[in-house]
Design an enzyme around this catalytic site. Structure first.
Site, mmCIF file in Angstrom:
data_model
loop_
_atom_site.group_PDB
_atom_site.id
_atom_site.type_symbol
_atom_site.label_atom_id
_atom_site.label_comp_id
_atom_site.label_asym_id
_atom_site.label_seq_id
_atom_site.Cartn_x
_atom_site.Cartn_y
_atom_site.Cartn_z
ATOM 1 N N ASN A 8 -6.038 -11.069 10.117
ATOM 2 C CA ASN A 8 -5.724 -10.460 8.823
ATOM 3 C C ASN A 8 -4.747 -11.409 8.127
ATOM 4 O O ASN A 8 -3.574 -11.458 8.467
ATOM 5 C CB ASN A 8 -5.091 -9.085 9.056
ATOM 6 C CG ASN A 8 -4.758 -8.374 7.757
ATOM 7 O OD1 ASN A 8 -4.884 -8.942 6.675
ATOM 8 N ND2 ASN A 8 -4.314 -7.138 7.865
ATOM 9 N N ARG A 99 -10.310 -9.710 8.118
ATOM 10 C CA ARG A 99 -10.144 -8.690 7.086
ATOM 11 C C ARG A 99 -10.096 -9.380 5.725
ATOM 12 O O ARG A 99 -9.323 -10.314 5.523
ATOM 13 C CB ARG A 99 -8.837 -7.942 7.310
ATOM 14 C CG ARG A 99 -8.602 -6.948 6.198
ATOM 15 C CD ARG A 99 -7.276 -6.250 6.335
ATOM 16 N NE ARG A 99 -7.170 -5.289 5.261
ATOM 17 C CZ ARG A 99 -6.071 -5.091 4.548
ATOM 18 N NH1 ARG A 99 -4.988 -5.787 4.791
ATOM 19 N NH2 ARG A 99 -6.063 -4.207 3.586
ATOM 20 N N HIS A 188 -9.042 0.434 1.625
ATOM 21 C CA HIS A 188 -8.812 1.114 2.912
ATOM 22 C C HIS A 188 -10.134 1.543 3.569
ATOM 23 O O HIS A 188 -10.148 2.435 4.420
ATOM 24 C CB HIS A 188 -7.971 2.405 2.742
ATOM 25 C CG HIS A 188 -6.522 2.186 2.459
ATOM 26 N ND1 HIS A 188 -5.788 3.084 1.724
ATOM 27 C CD2 HIS A 188 -5.668 1.202 2.813
ATOM 28 C CE1 HIS A 188 -4.536 2.659 1.633
ATOM 29 N NE2 HIS A 188 -4.443 1.516 2.277
ATOM 30 N N ARG A 249 4.001 2.601 -5.350
ATOM 31 C CA ARG A 249 3.032 2.576 -6.456
ATOM 32 C C ARG A 249 2.892 3.954 -7.091
ATOM 33 O O ARG A 249 2.944 4.972 -6.386
ATOM 34 C CB ARG A 249 1.654 2.141 -5.946
ATOM 35 C CG ARG A 249 1.594 0.694 -5.547
ATOM 36 C CD ARG A 249 0.236 0.340 -4.958
ATOM 37 N NE ARG A 249 0.402 -0.357 -3.706
ATOM 38 C CZ ARG A 249 -0.509 -0.430 -2.737
ATOM 39 N NH1 ARG A 249 -1.678 0.150 -2.886
ATOM 40 N NH2 ARG A 249 -0.258 -1.096 -1.638
ATOM 41 N N GLU A 393 -7.568 -0.140 12.324
ATOM 42 C CA GLU A 393 -8.400 -1.017 11.495
ATOM 43 C C GLU A 393 -8.862 -2.254 12.263
ATOM 44 O O GLU A 393 -9.966 -2.738 12.051
ATOM 45 C CB GLU A 393 -7.631 -1.405 10.228
ATOM 46 C CG GLU A 393 -7.420 -0.196 9.327
ATOM 47 C CD GLU A 393 -6.501 -0.444 8.152
ATOM 48 O OE1 GLU A 393 -6.973 -0.941 7.138
ATOM 49 O OE2 GLU A 393 -5.304 -0.126 8.262
#
Ligand code: AMP
Length: 406
Positions: A8, A99, A188, A249, A393
Protein backbone atom coordinates in the site's frame (compact mmCIF):
# COMPACT_ATOMS: atom_id res chain seq x y z
CA UNK A 1 3.74 -22.28 -0.66
CA UNK A 2 1.21 -19.61 -1.53
CA UNK A 3 2.57 -16.41 -0.10
CA UNK A 4 1.36 -13.01 -1.30
CA UNK A 5 3.02 -9.66 -0.65
CA UNK A 6 0.56 -6.78 -0.26
CA UNK A 7 1.81 -3.24 -0.84
CA UNK A 8 0.00 0.00 0.00
CA UNK A 9 2.10 2.81 -1.33
CA UNK A 10 1.87 6.60 -0.94
CA UNK A 11 4.14 9.28 -2.31
CA UNK A 12 6.59 9.28 0.62
CA UNK A 13 5.89 5.96 2.32
CA UNK A 14 4.61 2.44 1.79
CA UNK A 15 3.24 -0.31 4.00
CA UNK A 16 3.59 -4.00 3.27
CA UNK A 17 2.33 -7.33 4.55
CA UNK A 18 3.58 -10.78 3.71
CA UNK A 19 0.66 -13.21 4.01
CA UNK A 20 0.61 -17.00 3.85
CA UNK A 21 -2.65 -17.55 1.97
CA UNK A 22 -3.12 -21.17 3.01
CA UNK A 23 -4.03 -19.94 6.50
CA UNK A 24 -4.28 -16.20 5.71
CA UNK A 25 -1.68 -15.75 8.44
CA UNK A 26 0.44 -12.60 8.40
CA UNK A 27 4.14 -13.49 8.38
CA UNK A 28 5.57 -9.98 8.42
CA UNK A 29 4.44 -6.37 8.22
CA UNK A 30 6.35 -3.19 7.67
CA UNK A 31 6.35 0.49 6.98
CA UNK A 32 8.94 2.37 4.94
CA UNK A 33 8.52 6.10 5.45
CA UNK A 34 10.04 9.51 4.87
CA UNK A 35 11.11 8.49 1.39
CA UNK A 36 13.00 11.43 -0.13
CA UNK A 37 13.75 13.05 3.26
CA UNK A 38 17.24 13.52 4.68
CA UNK A 39 16.61 10.55 6.98
CA UNK A 40 14.26 7.71 6.04
CA UNK A 41 12.98 4.90 8.21
CA UNK A 42 11.96 1.28 7.71
CA UNK A 43 10.09 -0.55 10.47
CA UNK A 44 9.79 -4.30 10.00
CA UNK A 45 7.82 -6.67 12.22
CA UNK A 46 8.24 -10.41 12.03
CA UNK A 47 5.08 -12.00 13.34
CA UNK A 48 5.13 -14.71 15.93
CA UNK A 49 5.83 -18.22 14.62
CA UNK A 50 6.65 -16.98 11.13
CA UNK A 51 10.26 -17.59 11.95
CA UNK A 52 11.26 -20.27 14.49
CA UNK A 53 14.11 -17.97 15.56
CA UNK A 54 11.55 -15.37 16.66
CA UNK A 55 9.56 -17.88 18.69
CA UNK A 56 6.23 -16.99 20.24
CA UNK A 57 6.77 -13.21 20.34
CA UNK A 58 6.55 -10.83 17.41
CA UNK A 59 9.71 -8.77 16.93
CA UNK A 60 10.15 -5.35 15.39
CA UNK A 61 13.33 -3.95 13.87
CA UNK A 62 14.06 -0.44 12.65
CA UNK A 63 16.46 0.76 10.00
CA UNK A 64 17.24 4.48 9.74
CA UNK A 65 19.00 5.65 6.62
CA UNK A 66 18.43 7.92 3.67
CA UNK A 67 15.85 6.42 1.32
CA UNK A 68 15.92 8.60 -1.78
CA UNK A 69 13.12 6.92 -3.70
CA UNK A 70 10.70 3.96 -3.73
CA UNK A 71 13.29 1.71 -5.38
CA UNK A 72 15.61 2.34 -2.42
CA UNK A 73 12.58 1.77 -0.16
CA UNK A 74 12.06 -1.71 -1.58
CA UNK A 75 15.77 -2.39 -1.13
CA UNK A 76 15.43 -1.38 2.54
CA UNK A 77 12.48 -3.78 2.82
CA UNK A 78 14.47 -6.62 1.21
CA UNK A 79 17.39 -5.87 3.57
CA UNK A 80 15.00 -6.06 6.54
CA UNK A 81 13.71 -9.45 5.36
CA UNK A 82 17.27 -10.69 4.82
CA UNK A 83 18.44 -9.54 8.23
CA UNK A 84 15.40 -10.20 10.42
CA UNK A 85 13.39 -12.80 8.47
CA UNK A 86 11.25 -14.50 7.54
CA UNK A 87 13.40 -15.76 4.70
CA UNK A 88 12.03 -14.70 1.33
CA UNK A 89 13.70 -17.75 -0.15
CA UNK A 90 11.50 -19.97 2.02
CA UNK A 91 8.44 -17.69 1.86
CA UNK A 92 8.81 -16.40 -1.66
CA UNK A 93 5.77 -14.38 -2.74
CA UNK A 94 4.03 -15.88 -5.75
CA UNK A 95 2.36 -12.52 -6.48
CA UNK A 96 2.32 -8.92 -5.29
CA UNK A 97 -1.00 -7.15 -4.68
CA UNK A 98 -1.08 -3.36 -4.79
CA UNK A 99 -3.72 -1.13 -3.25
CA UNK A 100 -4.66 1.59 -5.72
CA UNK A 101 -7.17 4.22 -4.61
CA UNK A 102 -8.67 5.24 -7.93
CA UNK A 103 -9.60 2.96 -10.80
CA UNK A 104 -12.07 5.44 -12.31
CA UNK A 105 -14.84 3.92 -14.42
CA UNK A 106 -12.23 1.79 -16.17
CA UNK A 107 -11.30 -0.81 -13.57
CA UNK A 108 -14.15 -2.82 -12.09
CA UNK A 109 -12.05 -5.71 -10.76
CA UNK A 110 -8.56 -6.57 -9.57
CA UNK A 111 -6.30 -6.31 -12.63
CA UNK A 112 -2.89 -7.82 -13.49
CA UNK A 113 -0.47 -4.95 -13.96
CA UNK A 114 1.32 -4.45 -17.25
CA UNK A 115 2.73 -1.27 -18.81
CA UNK A 116 -0.69 -0.29 -20.17
CA UNK A 117 -2.33 -0.64 -16.74
CA UNK A 118 0.45 1.57 -15.33
CA UNK A 119 -0.37 4.20 -17.95
CA UNK A 120 -4.05 4.02 -17.03
CA UNK A 121 -3.34 4.40 -13.30
CA UNK A 122 -1.13 7.37 -14.14
CA UNK A 123 -3.83 8.92 -16.27
CA UNK A 124 -6.36 8.47 -13.44
CA UNK A 125 -4.13 10.68 -11.24
CA UNK A 126 -6.29 13.56 -12.50
CA UNK A 127 -9.06 12.12 -10.32
CA UNK A 128 -6.85 11.17 -7.36
CA UNK A 129 -3.86 13.54 -7.39
CA UNK A 130 -2.95 12.75 -3.77
CA UNK A 131 -3.07 8.98 -4.13
CA UNK A 132 -2.51 7.45 -7.56
CA UNK A 133 0.96 8.95 -8.21
CA UNK A 134 2.33 7.41 -4.98
CA UNK A 135 0.74 4.05 -5.76
CA UNK A 136 2.34 4.12 -9.17
CA UNK A 137 5.78 4.85 -7.75
CA UNK A 138 5.35 1.84 -5.47
CA UNK A 139 4.17 -0.36 -8.33
CA UNK A 140 7.12 0.56 -10.53
CA UNK A 141 9.67 -0.06 -7.78
CA UNK A 142 7.99 -3.31 -6.69
CA UNK A 143 7.89 -4.62 -10.26
CA UNK A 144 11.66 -4.11 -10.38
CA UNK A 145 12.25 -5.69 -6.95
CA UNK A 146 9.99 -8.68 -7.71
CA UNK A 147 10.42 -8.98 -11.45
CA UNK A 148 9.51 -12.66 -11.78
CA UNK A 149 6.03 -12.67 -10.25
CA UNK A 150 2.72 -11.15 -11.33
CA UNK A 151 1.67 -7.83 -9.82
CA UNK A 152 -2.03 -7.07 -9.39
CA UNK A 153 -3.79 -3.74 -8.82
CA UNK A 154 -6.72 -3.83 -6.40
CA UNK A 155 -8.75 -0.63 -6.60
CA UNK A 156 -10.69 1.04 -3.75
CA UNK A 157 -13.30 2.11 -6.28
CA UNK A 158 -13.77 -1.23 -8.08
CA UNK A 159 -16.39 -2.77 -5.77
CA UNK A 160 -18.67 0.23 -6.38
CA UNK A 161 -18.61 -0.09 -10.16
CA UNK A 162 -21.82 -2.13 -9.88
CA UNK A 163 -23.82 0.93 -8.80
CA UNK A 164 -26.68 1.72 -11.17
CA UNK A 165 -26.59 5.03 -13.08
CA UNK A 166 -29.20 6.64 -10.83
CA UNK A 167 -26.89 6.09 -7.85
CA UNK A 168 -23.67 7.28 -9.45
CA UNK A 169 -24.99 10.21 -11.48
CA UNK A 170 -24.98 13.71 -9.99
CA UNK A 171 -27.75 16.05 -11.10
CA UNK A 172 -25.21 18.31 -12.75
CA UNK A 173 -25.12 19.58 -16.33
CA UNK A 174 -24.55 16.30 -18.17
CA UNK A 175 -22.09 17.51 -20.72
CA UNK A 176 -19.95 19.25 -18.11
CA UNK A 177 -20.02 16.22 -15.82
CA UNK A 178 -19.07 13.83 -18.62
CA UNK A 179 -16.26 16.05 -19.86
CA UNK A 180 -14.70 16.09 -16.39
CA UNK A 181 -15.67 12.51 -15.50
CA UNK A 182 -17.70 13.74 -12.53
CA UNK A 183 -19.76 10.93 -11.02
CA UNK A 184 -19.92 8.96 -7.81
CA UNK A 185 -17.04 6.50 -7.66
CA UNK A 186 -17.09 5.48 -3.99
CA UNK A 187 -14.10 4.32 -1.95
CA UNK A 188 -13.21 1.82 0.81
CA UNK A 189 -14.51 -0.81 -1.62
CA UNK A 190 -12.00 -3.45 -0.56
CA UNK A 191 -13.20 -3.16 3.04
CA UNK A 192 -16.90 -3.10 2.15
CA UNK A 193 -16.47 -6.24 0.09
CA UNK A 194 -14.44 -8.06 2.75
CA UNK A 195 -16.92 -7.18 5.50
CA UNK A 196 -20.05 -8.03 3.50
CA UNK A 197 -18.59 -11.43 2.58
CA UNK A 198 -17.45 -12.12 6.14
CA UNK A 199 -20.91 -11.11 7.43
CA UNK A 200 -22.63 -13.46 4.96
CA UNK A 201 -20.35 -16.32 5.99
CA UNK A 202 -21.05 -15.56 9.66
CA UNK A 203 -24.84 -15.66 9.27
CA UNK A 204 -24.47 -18.76 7.09
CA UNK A 205 -26.31 -17.42 4.05
CA UNK A 206 -25.05 -16.81 0.51
CA UNK A 207 -24.06 -13.20 -0.07
CA UNK A 208 -26.28 -13.26 -3.21
CA UNK A 209 -29.36 -13.64 -0.99
CA UNK A 210 -28.66 -10.76 1.41
CA UNK A 211 -29.41 -7.05 1.53
CA UNK A 212 -26.66 -5.49 3.60
CA UNK A 213 -25.54 -2.13 4.90
CA UNK A 214 -21.89 -1.79 5.90
CA UNK A 215 -20.66 1.15 7.97
CA UNK A 216 -16.89 1.54 7.63
CA UNK A 217 -16.19 4.04 10.41
CA UNK A 218 -12.52 4.87 10.71
CA UNK A 219 -10.80 8.21 10.44
CA UNK A 220 -12.30 8.21 6.96
CA UNK A 221 -15.84 6.82 6.99
CA UNK A 222 -18.34 5.51 4.48
CA UNK A 223 -21.55 3.52 4.29
CA UNK A 224 -22.49 1.14 1.48
CA UNK A 225 -25.77 -0.47 0.48
CA UNK A 226 -25.06 -3.96 -0.87
CA UNK A 227 -27.69 -5.99 -2.68
CA UNK A 228 -26.82 -9.60 -3.36
CA UNK A 229 -23.10 -8.90 -2.96
CA UNK A 230 -23.15 -5.90 -5.29
CA UNK A 231 -22.64 -2.32 -4.15
CA UNK A 232 -25.75 -0.35 -5.19
CA UNK A 233 -25.05 2.89 -3.35
CA UNK A 234 -22.25 4.34 -1.26
CA UNK A 235 -21.76 7.53 0.70
CA UNK A 236 -18.37 8.63 -0.61
CA UNK A 237 -18.66 10.21 -4.01
CA UNK A 238 -16.48 11.77 -6.66
CA UNK A 239 -13.88 11.99 -3.88
CA UNK A 240 -13.67 10.53 -0.36
CA UNK A 241 -15.04 13.82 1.04
CA UNK A 242 -18.76 13.16 0.61
CA UNK A 243 -21.10 11.38 2.97
CA UNK A 244 -20.59 10.64 6.66
CA UNK A 245 -18.97 12.98 9.18
CA UNK A 246 -15.33 11.90 9.44
CA UNK A 247 -12.32 12.56 11.65
CA UNK A 248 -11.28 15.69 9.78
CA UNK A 249 -13.62 15.78 6.74
CA UNK A 250 -17.02 17.42 6.51
CA UNK A 251 -18.91 14.72 4.66
CA UNK A 252 -22.12 16.05 3.07
CA UNK A 253 -22.30 19.82 2.81
CA UNK A 254 -24.46 22.22 0.84
CA UNK A 255 -22.11 23.06 -2.08
CA UNK A 256 -23.31 26.67 -1.96
CA UNK A 257 -21.39 26.99 1.31
CA UNK A 258 -18.19 26.82 -0.74
CA UNK A 259 -19.38 29.64 -2.98
CA UNK A 260 -20.31 31.67 0.08
CA UNK A 261 -16.90 31.07 1.70
CA UNK A 262 -15.16 32.08 -1.50
CA UNK A 263 -17.19 35.24 -1.89
CA UNK A 264 -17.54 36.30 1.74
CA UNK A 265 -14.57 34.83 3.60
CA UNK A 266 -12.09 35.22 0.75
CA UNK A 267 -11.05 31.58 0.85
CA UNK A 268 -9.26 30.31 -2.25
CA UNK A 269 -9.34 26.82 -3.70
CA UNK A 270 -6.43 25.54 -1.62
CA UNK A 271 -7.89 27.06 1.57
CA UNK A 272 -11.20 25.33 0.92
CA UNK A 273 -9.48 22.05 0.18
CA UNK A 274 -7.63 22.27 3.52
CA UNK A 275 -10.69 23.36 5.52
CA UNK A 276 -12.98 20.68 4.08
CA UNK A 277 -10.52 17.79 4.22
CA UNK A 278 -8.25 18.52 7.16
CA UNK A 279 -9.89 20.99 9.53
CA UNK A 280 -13.52 19.90 9.63
CA UNK A 281 -15.44 16.82 10.75
CA UNK A 282 -15.01 15.85 14.40
CA UNK A 283 -11.80 17.87 14.61
CA UNK A 284 -13.49 21.02 13.38
CA UNK A 285 -16.49 20.54 15.66
CA UNK A 286 -14.72 19.60 18.87
CA UNK A 287 -10.96 20.04 18.38
CA UNK A 288 -10.22 16.30 18.37
CA UNK A 289 -10.64 13.63 15.73
CA UNK A 290 -10.05 10.62 17.95
CA UNK A 291 -13.32 9.08 19.04
CA UNK A 292 -11.73 7.90 22.31
CA UNK A 293 -11.16 11.52 23.37
CA UNK A 294 -14.58 12.63 22.22
CA UNK A 295 -16.49 9.90 24.04
CA UNK A 296 -14.53 10.57 27.26
CA UNK A 297 -15.19 14.31 27.00
CA UNK A 298 -18.86 13.73 26.20
CA UNK A 299 -19.15 11.62 29.38
CA UNK A 300 -17.55 14.48 31.32
CA UNK A 301 -20.25 16.86 30.08
CA UNK A 302 -18.19 18.65 27.40
CA UNK A 303 -20.73 20.42 25.16
CA UNK A 304 -18.61 20.60 22.01
CA UNK A 305 -17.84 16.87 22.21
CA UNK A 306 -21.53 16.07 22.73
CA UNK A 307 -22.57 18.16 19.74
CA UNK A 308 -19.87 16.56 17.56
CA UNK A 309 -21.08 13.10 18.57
CA UNK A 310 -24.72 14.08 17.97
CA UNK A 311 -23.95 15.42 14.49
CA UNK A 312 -21.96 12.26 13.72
CA UNK A 313 -24.86 10.02 14.84
CA UNK A 314 -27.51 12.10 13.10
CA UNK A 315 -25.71 11.57 9.79
CA UNK A 316 -25.32 7.83 10.42
CA UNK A 317 -29.05 7.48 11.15
CA UNK A 318 -29.84 9.31 7.93
CA UNK A 319 -27.74 6.94 5.85
CA UNK A 320 -29.08 3.85 7.66
CA UNK A 321 -32.64 4.92 6.81
CA UNK A 322 -31.79 5.99 3.27
CA UNK A 323 -30.07 2.72 2.45
CA UNK A 324 -32.89 0.64 3.93
CA UNK A 325 -35.17 2.54 1.57
CA UNK A 326 -32.84 2.02 -1.42
CA UNK A 327 -32.56 -1.70 -0.69
CA UNK A 328 -36.26 -2.17 0.14
CA UNK A 329 -35.31 -3.51 3.58
CA UNK A 330 -32.15 -4.96 5.06
CA UNK A 331 -31.02 -8.33 6.40
CA UNK A 332 -27.61 -7.52 7.90
CA UNK A 333 -26.04 -4.28 9.13
CA UNK A 334 -22.31 -4.41 9.92
CA UNK A 335 -19.96 -1.98 11.66
CA UNK A 336 -16.25 -2.01 10.95
CA UNK A 337 -12.94 -0.03 11.21
CA UNK A 338 -11.51 1.89 14.18
CA UNK A 339 -14.73 3.51 15.40
CA UNK A 340 -17.15 0.85 14.12
CA UNK A 341 -15.24 -1.96 15.83
CA UNK A 342 -14.55 -0.18 19.11
CA UNK A 343 -17.23 2.34 20.06
CA UNK A 344 -20.51 0.81 21.33
CA UNK A 345 -22.34 4.14 21.76
CA UNK A 346 -21.80 4.94 18.10
CA UNK A 347 -23.23 1.58 16.99
CA UNK A 348 -26.19 1.88 19.35
CA UNK A 349 -26.83 5.54 18.47
CA UNK A 350 -26.71 4.94 14.72
CA UNK A 351 -29.59 2.43 14.90
CA UNK A 352 -31.53 3.52 17.99
CA UNK A 353 -34.59 4.79 16.08
CA UNK A 354 -34.99 1.81 13.78
CA UNK A 355 -36.93 -0.51 16.11
CA UNK A 356 -40.03 0.18 13.96
CA UNK A 357 -38.16 -1.44 11.06
CA UNK A 358 -37.14 -4.51 13.06
CA UNK A 359 -33.62 -3.37 14.00
CA UNK A 360 -32.92 -4.03 17.67
CA UNK A 361 -29.43 -3.81 19.17
CA UNK A 362 -28.93 -5.75 22.40
CA UNK A 363 -27.26 -3.29 24.82
CA UNK A 364 -25.21 -5.90 26.65
CA UNK A 365 -24.01 -7.69 23.51
CA UNK A 366 -23.10 -4.32 22.07
CA UNK A 367 -21.12 -3.23 25.17
CA UNK A 368 -19.38 -6.58 25.53
CA UNK A 369 -18.62 -7.31 21.86
CA UNK A 370 -15.20 -8.96 21.91
CA UNK A 371 -12.46 -7.12 20.02
CA UNK A 372 -10.88 -8.62 16.94
CA UNK A 373 -13.59 -11.10 16.03
CA UNK A 374 -17.04 -11.06 14.45
CA UNK A 375 -19.78 -10.49 17.00
CA UNK A 376 -23.55 -10.34 16.72
CA UNK A 377 -24.92 -7.40 18.68
CA UNK A 378 -28.58 -7.56 17.63
CA UNK A 379 -31.20 -8.86 20.05
CA UNK A 380 -32.69 -12.32 19.57
CA UNK A 381 -36.01 -10.75 18.52
CA UNK A 382 -34.38 -8.41 15.98
CA UNK A 383 -35.50 -9.04 12.39
CA UNK A 384 -32.22 -7.56 11.17
CA UNK A 385 -28.87 -9.05 12.18
CA UNK A 386 -26.45 -6.40 13.41
CA UNK A 387 -22.78 -7.35 13.48
CA UNK A 388 -19.37 -5.99 14.40
CA UNK A 389 -16.93 -7.26 11.76
CA UNK A 390 -13.19 -6.50 11.95
CA UNK A 391 -12.08 -5.44 8.51
CA UNK A 392 -8.91 -6.72 6.86
CA UNK A 393 -8.15 -4.87 3.65
CA UNK A 394 -4.75 -6.52 3.24
CA UNK A 395 -6.18 -10.04 3.32
CA UNK A 396 -8.88 -8.96 0.85
CA UNK A 397 -6.21 -7.53 -1.48
CA UNK A 398 -4.22 -10.76 -1.15
CA UNK A 399 -7.34 -12.88 -1.88
CA UNK A 400 -8.19 -10.89 -4.97
CA UNK A 401 -4.56 -10.98 -6.10
CA UNK A 402 -4.46 -14.74 -5.76
CA UNK A 403 -7.82 -15.15 -7.52
CA UNK A 404 -6.58 -13.14 -10.50
CA UNK A 405 -3.35 -15.12 -10.69
CA UNK A 406 -4.78 -18.62 -10.43
P1 AMP B 1 -9.05 3.60 11.26
O1 AMP B 1 -9.05 4.69 10.25
O2 AMP B 1 -9.94 2.46 10.93
O3 AMP B 1 -7.68 3.18 11.70
O4 AMP B 1 -9.72 4.24 12.58
C1 AMP B 1 -9.07 5.26 13.30
C2 AMP B 1 -10.03 5.88 14.28
O5 AMP B 1 -10.70 4.88 15.04
C3 AMP B 1 -9.32 6.75 15.33
O6 AMP B 1 -9.21 8.06 14.91
C4 AMP B 1 -10.23 6.63 16.52
O7 AMP B 1 -11.18 7.68 16.47
C5 AMP B 1 -10.95 5.33 16.35
N1 AMP B 1 -10.53 4.30 17.29
C6 AMP B 1 -9.58 3.38 17.11
N2 AMP B 1 -9.50 2.57 18.19
C7 AMP B 1 -10.42 3.00 19.07
C8 AMP B 1 -10.83 2.60 20.38
N3 AMP B 1 -10.27 1.56 21.02
N4 AMP B 1 -11.83 3.29 20.96
C9 AMP B 1 -12.41 4.33 20.34
N5 AMP B 1 -12.06 4.76 19.12
C10 AMP B 1 -11.09 4.11 18.49
Amino acid sequence: MSVVLVVNSGSSSFKYQLIDMRSERVLATGLVERIGDAQGRARHTVHAQADPEVGAESATAEIERRIPDHTAGFQAMLDAFAEHGPSLAQHAPIAVGHRVVHGGARFFAATPIDDLVEINIDELSVLAPLHNPGALQGIRAARRAFADVPHVAVFDTAFHQTMPPEAYTYALDRELAERHRIRRYGFHGTSHRFVSEAAAAYVGRPVEKLRQIVFHLGNGASATAIDGGRSVDTSMGFTPLEGLVMGTRTGDLDPAILLHLQRRAGLGVDDLDRVLNKESGLLGLAGANDMRDLVARHRDGDEAATLALDVYLHRLRGYAGAYMAQLGGVDVISFTAGVGENVPIVRAGALDRLAFAGVRVDPERNEKAPRGEIARISADDSDVTVLVVPTDEEVEIARQTLAVCS
